[in-house]
Design a protein around this motif. Structure first.
Motif, PDB file in Angstrom:
ATOM      1  N   TYR A  12     100.980  31.023 100.646  1.00 42.08           N
ATOM      2  CA  TYR A  12     101.111  32.158 101.571  1.00 42.08           C
ATOM      3  C   TYR A  12     102.489  32.118 102.230  1.00 42.08           C
ATOM      4  N   ASP A  13     102.881  30.958 102.738  1.00 42.81           N
ATOM      5  CA  ASP A  13     104.164  30.845 103.431  1.00 42.81           C
ATOM      6  C   ASP A  13     105.329  31.256 102.542  1.00 42.81           C
ATOM      7  N   ALA A  16     105.238  34.943 101.904  1.00 45.71           N
ATOM      8  CA  ALA A  16     105.666  35.681 103.097  1.00 45.71           C
ATOM      9  C   ALA A  16     107.183  35.632 103.241  1.00 45.71           C
ATOM     10  N   ARG A  17     107.779  34.484 102.951  1.00 48.28           N
ATOM     11  CA  ARG A  17     109.244  34.384 103.020  1.00 48.28           C
ATOM     12  C   ARG A  17     109.895  35.320 102.016  1.00 48.28           C
ATOM     13  N   LYS A  20     108.672  39.146 103.298  1.00 49.20           N
ATOM     14  CA  LYS A  20     108.951  39.576 104.674  1.00 49.20           C
ATOM     15  C   LYS A  20     110.219  38.985 105.261  1.00 49.20           C
ATOM     16  N   GLY A  21     110.756  37.952 104.638  1.00 48.82           N
ATOM     17  CA  GLY A  21     111.973  37.332 105.146  1.00 48.82           C
ATOM     18  C   GLY A  21     111.690  36.020 105.857  1.00 48.82           C
ATOM     19  N   SER A  22     112.754  35.289 106.115  1.00 47.07           N
ATOM     20  CA  SER A  22     112.617  33.942 106.658  1.00 47.07           C
ATOM     21  C   SER A  22     112.147  33.914 108.107  1.00 47.07           C
ATOM     22  N   SER A  23     112.184  35.033 108.799  1.00 44.95           N
ATOM     23  CA  SER A  23     111.753  35.038 110.203  1.00 44.95           C
ATOM     24  C   SER A  23     110.258  35.322 110.360  1.00 44.95           C
ATOM     25  N   TRP A  24     109.557  35.585 109.254  1.00 42.69           N
ATOM     26  CA  TRP A  24     108.120  35.869 109.301  1.00 42.69           C
ATOM     27  C   TRP A  24     107.354  34.622 109.729  1.00 42.69           C
ATOM     28  N   LYS A  25     106.291  34.803 110.516  1.00 41.55           N
ATOM     29  CA  LYS A  25     105.489  33.666 110.986  1.00 41.55           C
ATOM     30  C   LYS A  25     104.742  33.031 109.812  1.00 41.55           C
ATOM     31  N   VAL A  26     104.904  31.722 109.689  1.00 43.24           N
ATOM     32  CA  VAL A  26     104.277  30.986 108.598  1.00 43.24           C
ATOM     33  C   VAL A  26     103.498  29.790 109.151  1.00 43.24           C
TER      34      VAL A  26
END
Length: 107
Positions: A12-13, A16-17, A20-26
């Protein structure tokens, strides 16, 4: 598909990166966070099974890398599919994704 919940969370992490980009909550902002969570999960499995545990740690991380690579190949954008997301715990090597540093431990 994943033997450990932390591996599913890592997929998932990484997804998401990518999406959604590296600032997305993981779940695991750093490699160390992931490794600590994995050690806790393996300890819990070992205790509940009376110490008899058999988890292929390298194989489980390879399964994560394969899934992330599959997702990355489907994420298009300028310049084509992405291979590695900013902040990823994987790097592109030899046509595939590999962990930045191998996980080494007693499990």
């Amino acid at each position: 598909r994943y033997k450990l919940a932390v591996d599913a969370a890592l997929v998932y992490d990484e997804s998401a990166r990518l999406l959604k980009g590296s600032s997305w909550k993981v779940n695991f902002p750093t490699r160390r966070d992931y490794e600590e969570a994995k050690a806790r999960e393996l300890d819990g499995i070992g205790r509940s099974s009376g110490g008899a545990i058999s988890v292929d740690v390298a194989g489980s991380l390879a399964a994560v890398a394969m899934k992330v690579e599959e997702i990355a190949s489907n994420v298009g954008g300028p310049g084509g599919p992405r291979k590695v997301a900013p902040g990823s715990m994987f790097c592109g090597r030899g046509g595939g994704l590999v962990p930045i540093a191998p996980i080494v431990g007693p499990h």
